[in-house]
Design a protein around this motif. Sequence first.
Motif, PDB file in Angstrom:
ATOM      1  N   LEU A  82     -13.494   1.489  -8.831  1.00 46.39           N
ATOM      2  CA  LEU A  82     -12.581   1.584  -9.963  1.00 46.39           C
ATOM      3  C   LEU A  82     -11.149   1.859  -9.512  1.00 46.39           C
ATOM      4  O   LEU A  82     -10.194   1.320 -10.082  1.00 46.39           O
ATOM      5  CB  LEU A  82     -13.039   2.671 -10.936  1.00 46.39           C
ATOM      6  CG  LEU A  82     -14.312   2.387 -11.717  1.00 46.39           C
ATOM      7  CD1 LEU A  82     -14.710   3.604 -12.543  1.00 46.39           C
ATOM      8  CD2 LEU A  82     -14.138   1.168 -12.599  1.00 46.39           C
ATOM      9  N   GLY A  83     -11.004   2.690  -8.493  1.00 45.77           N
ATOM     10  CA  GLY A  83      -9.668   2.966  -7.959  1.00 45.77           C
ATOM     11  C   GLY A  83      -9.038   1.733  -7.343  1.00 45.77           C
ATOM     12  O   GLY A  83      -7.834   1.495  -7.494  1.00 45.77           O
ATOM     13  N   PHE A  84      -9.842   0.937  -6.663  1.00 48.86           N
ATOM     14  CA  PHE A  84      -9.326  -0.298  -6.077  1.00 48.86           C
ATOM     15  C   PHE A  84      -8.882  -1.269  -7.162  1.00 48.86           C
ATOM     16  O   PHE A  84      -7.816  -1.880  -7.068  1.00 48.86           O
ATOM     17  CB  PHE A  84     -10.393  -0.947  -5.195  1.00 48.86           C
ATOM     18  CG  PHE A  84      -9.948  -2.220  -4.553  1.00 48.86           C
ATOM     19  CD1 PHE A  84      -9.048  -2.203  -3.509  1.00 48.86           C
ATOM     20  CD2 PHE A  84     -10.413  -3.443  -5.004  1.00 48.86           C
ATOM     21  CE1 PHE A  84      -8.621  -3.373  -2.922  1.00 48.86           C
ATOM     22  CE2 PHE A  84     -10.001  -4.624  -4.436  1.00 48.86           C
ATOM     23  CZ  PHE A  84      -9.100  -4.590  -3.380  1.00 48.86           C
ATOM     24  N   VAL A  85      -9.689  -1.390  -8.209  1.00 50.80           N
ATOM     25  CA  VAL A  85      -9.322  -2.270  -9.322  1.00 50.80           C
ATOM     26  C   VAL A  85      -8.040  -1.773  -9.996  1.00 50.80           C
ATOM     27  O   VAL A  85      -7.143  -2.556 -10.327  1.00 50.80           O
ATOM     28  CB  VAL A  85     -10.484  -2.378 -10.332  1.00 50.80           C
ATOM     29  CG1 VAL A  85     -10.043  -3.051 -11.616  1.00 50.80           C
ATOM     30  CG2 VAL A  85     -11.653  -3.120  -9.701  1.00 50.80           C
ATOM     31  N   GLY A  89      -4.519  -3.699 -10.162  1.00 47.95           N
ATOM     32  CA  GLY A  89      -3.938  -3.934 -11.482  1.00 47.95           C
ATOM     33  C   GLY A  89      -2.533  -3.381 -11.603  1.00 47.95           C
ATOM     34  O   GLY A  89      -1.630  -4.043 -12.139  1.00 47.95           O
ATOM     35  N   LEU A  90      -2.321  -2.171 -11.100  1.00 46.54           N
ATOM     36  CA  LEU A  90      -0.981  -1.590 -11.158  1.00 46.54           C
ATOM     37  C   LEU A  90      -0.002  -2.335 -10.264  1.00 46.54           C
ATOM     38  O   LEU A  90       1.179  -2.456 -10.596  1.00 46.54           O
ATOM     39  CB  LEU A  90      -1.039  -0.119 -10.767  1.00 46.54           C
ATOM     40  CG  LEU A  90      -1.700   0.800 -11.776  1.00 46.54           C
ATOM     41  CD1 LEU A  90      -1.847   2.199 -11.205  1.00 46.54           C
ATOM     42  CD2 LEU A  90      -0.917   0.838 -13.067  1.00 46.54           C
TER      43      LEU A  90
END
Length: 125
Positions: A82-85, A89-90
């Motif tokens: 989730l952090g990678f996504v 995204g950011l």
Amino acid sequence: MKFNLKIALVCFLPYVPLIVLYFLVHLYISNKVIALLVGVGIFSILYNLVHYQYAKPFFKRHPELDPHNLELTTMANIVVGLGFVALVGLTLTGMYWDNPAVILLSFGLYYSVVNGFKSYRGTTK
């Protein structure tokens, strides 16, 4: 799905003086990149002194709090994904990457949350 707050705090604590050092250096150096590099350089010297003087003996007495003695769990892997996504995204949207303090804070929180979900596997030899 157990979250260990002690490990998360131990992993996040080095980011606090780094962010404070960045702000102090940024008072004298207006360029954000140079201020960040100088802050990281000063922090690296201070961190090595503190690590060898206090952290190594502390982690010898408390190996369950040493991040090197932790292993990934299913929840930690989910948080990493989730952090990678979120990071991708950011980056694609170009949000909030103009302030190095926000970057340091977000990486510190991410690192501490991932390590908070890890489990103790025993000491490494």
